[in-house]
Design a protein around this motif. Structure first.
Motif, mmCIF file in Angstrom:
data_model
loop_
_atom_site.group_PDB
_atom_site.id
_atom_site.type_symbol
_atom_site.label_atom_id
_atom_site.label_comp_id
_atom_site.label_asym_id
_atom_site.label_seq_id
_atom_site.Cartn_x
_atom_site.Cartn_y
_atom_site.Cartn_z
ATOM 1 N N ASP A 2 95.984 80.529 54.489
ATOM 2 C CA ASP A 2 95.632 79.183 54.064
ATOM 3 C C ASP A 2 94.731 79.273 52.835
ATOM 4 N N ALA A 3 94.112 78.183 52.466
ATOM 5 C CA ALA A 3 93.303 78.146 51.251
ATOM 6 C C ALA A 3 91.876 78.624 51.465
ATOM 7 N N ASP A 162 100.954 70.024 33.895
ATOM 8 C CA ASP A 162 102.203 69.669 34.587
ATOM 9 C C ASP A 162 102.004 68.951 35.919
ATOM 10 N N GLY A 163 100.774 68.556 36.204
ATOM 11 C CA GLY A 163 100.513 67.828 37.434
ATOM 12 C C GLY A 163 100.337 68.691 38.671
ATOM 13 N N ALA A 164 100.504 70.005 38.551
ATOM 14 C CA ALA A 164 100.383 70.899 39.708
ATOM 15 C C ALA A 164 98.932 70.961 40.173
ATOM 16 N N THR A 165 98.749 70.961 41.497
ATOM 17 C CA THR A 165 97.415 71.037 42.080
ATOM 18 C C THR A 165 97.224 72.362 42.818
ATOM 19 N N ALA A 166 95.981 72.663 43.104
ATOM 20 C CA ALA A 166 95.627 73.967 43.677
ATOM 21 C C ALA A 166 96.371 74.274 44.978
ATOM 22 N N PHE A 167 96.426 73.328 45.901
ATOM 23 C CA PHE A 167 97.089 73.609 47.179
ATOM 24 C C PHE A 167 98.583 73.847 46.989
ATOM 25 N N GLU A 168 99.232 73.061 46.136
ATOM 26 C CA GLU A 168 100.670 73.269 45.861
ATOM 27 C C GLU A 168 100.903 74.651 45.257
ATOM 28 N N LEU A 169 100.003 75.054 44.356
ATOM 29 C CA LEU A 169 100.148 76.352 43.694
ATOM 30 C C LEU A 169 99.877 77.499 44.658
ATOM 31 N N LEU A 170 98.841 77.370 45.499
ATOM 32 C CA LEU A 170 98.606 78.402 46.514
ATOM 33 C C LEU A 170 99.806 78.517 47.448
ATOM 34 N N ALA A 171 100.352 77.372 47.843
ATOM 35 C CA ALA A 171 101.518 77.386 48.726
ATOM 36 C C ALA A 171 102.688 78.107 48.062
ATOM 37 N N ALA A 172 102.862 77.887 46.768
ATOM 38 C CA ALA A 172 103.955 78.548 46.048
ATOM 39 C C ALA A 172 103.699 80.040 45.879
ATOM 40 N N THR A 173 102.467 80.421 45.520
ATOM 41 C CA THR A 173 102.180 81.834 45.271
ATOM 42 C C THR A 173 102.249 82.657 46.541
ATOM 43 N N GLU A 174 101.969 82.022 47.677
ATOM 44 C CA GLU A 174 101.888 82.759 48.936
ATOM 45 C C GLU A 174 103.038 82.461 49.887
ATOM 46 N N GLY A 175 104.013 81.685 49.433
ATOM 47 C CA GLY A 175 105.204 81.434 50.245
ATOM 48 C C GLY A 175 104.960 80.619 51.496
ATOM 49 N N TRP A 176 104.058 79.644 51.440
ATOM 50 C CA TRP A 176 103.826 78.793 52.597
ATOM 51 C C TRP A 176 105.069 77.940 52.853
ATOM 52 N N PRO A 178 106.976 74.528 53.631
ATOM 53 C CA PRO A 178 106.665 73.121 53.364
ATOM 54 C C PRO A 178 106.243 72.422 54.658
ATOM 55 N N THR A 179 105.356 71.473 54.520
ATOM 56 C CA THR A 179 104.911 70.652 55.647
ATOM 57 C C THR A 179 105.060 69.192 55.227
ATOM 58 N N PRO A 180 104.880 68.257 56.159
ATOM 59 C CA PRO A 180 104.948 66.847 55.765
ATOM 60 C C PRO A 180 103.884 66.460 54.722
ATOM 61 N N TRP A 181 102.777 67.175 54.687
ATOM 62 C CA TRP A 181 101.712 66.814 53.756
ATOM 63 C C TRP A 181 101.626 67.710 52.523
ATOM 64 N N LEU A 182 102.375 68.822 52.490
ATOM 65 C CA LEU A 182 102.270 69.742 51.353
ATOM 66 C C LEU A 182 103.600 70.421 51.072
#
Length: 191
Positions: A2-3, A162-176, A178-182
């Protein structure tokens, strides 16, 4: 993952873990940027995501070398140059250099017997003249503070690109998953 920083065992582990966490967040702000975006300065400041990564790596190297009693790599006259990307600087080279600095810091700190060990205050105009030394503990806390400050700057610059936020980027870099909120960040298809 997680973050958050992982649970820590003791003070030294905690300081290094939180420093690593802030490095992780800063590197995530650069994830997926094109060479042009890496250099972009879309906010009111002259800061780019690439320049921030380069600066923080440079600064951390200087502090690790100071703890190790090695001469600092640059002079006061060089200050600011580490924010500027050269044509040779790429996302990959900046991240690789930052990872090398992180490994160097970990190695230096592992070699310190006591976090209270003195560290000389560098002879630079932005440091106080009435203090001759800090502790390794102070330096690690300062590195966490400095990295977190610049990770926040990088978040703002990245979101302006580009509008990207920290949680979206962490999720992308670490292969999280998808969830209903992210949803992990994905590059926008080229037109």
């Amino acid at each position: 993952m997680d973050a958050n920083a992982r649970p820590v065992a003791d003070e030294r582990d905690g300081l290094l873990t939180y420093l690593a966490q802030q490095r992780r967040v800063l590197k995530a702000a650069a994830f997926g940027l094109t060479p042009e975006q890496l250099r972009a300065t879309p906010s009111a400041s002259a800061l780019s995501v690439g320049g921030l990564v380069k600066h923080v790596a440079f600064t951390e190297r200087g502090w690790a070398d100071t703890i190790a009693r090695k001469p600092r790599a640059a002079s006061v006259e060089d200050y600011g140059a580490e924010f500027v990307l050269t044509p040779e600087d790429t996302l990959e080279s900046l991240i690789a250099a930052y990872d090398e600095v992180a490994a160097h810091t970990e190695e230096v700190v592992a070699g310190v017997a006591d976090l209270g060990e003195p560290v000389p205050v560098p002879d630079e105009p932005w440091f106080p003249e009435d203090i001759s030394e800090w502790s390794v503990r102070w330096v690690l806390l300062h590195m966490i503070e400095e990295t977190a400050r610049h990770a926040g700057h990088a978040d703002i610059v990245r979101e302006s690109i580009d509008g990207a936020t920290a949680f979206e980027l962490l999720a992308a870099t670490e292969g999280w998953e998808p969830t209903p909120w992210l949803k992990p960040w994905e590059p926008t298809p080229s037109a």
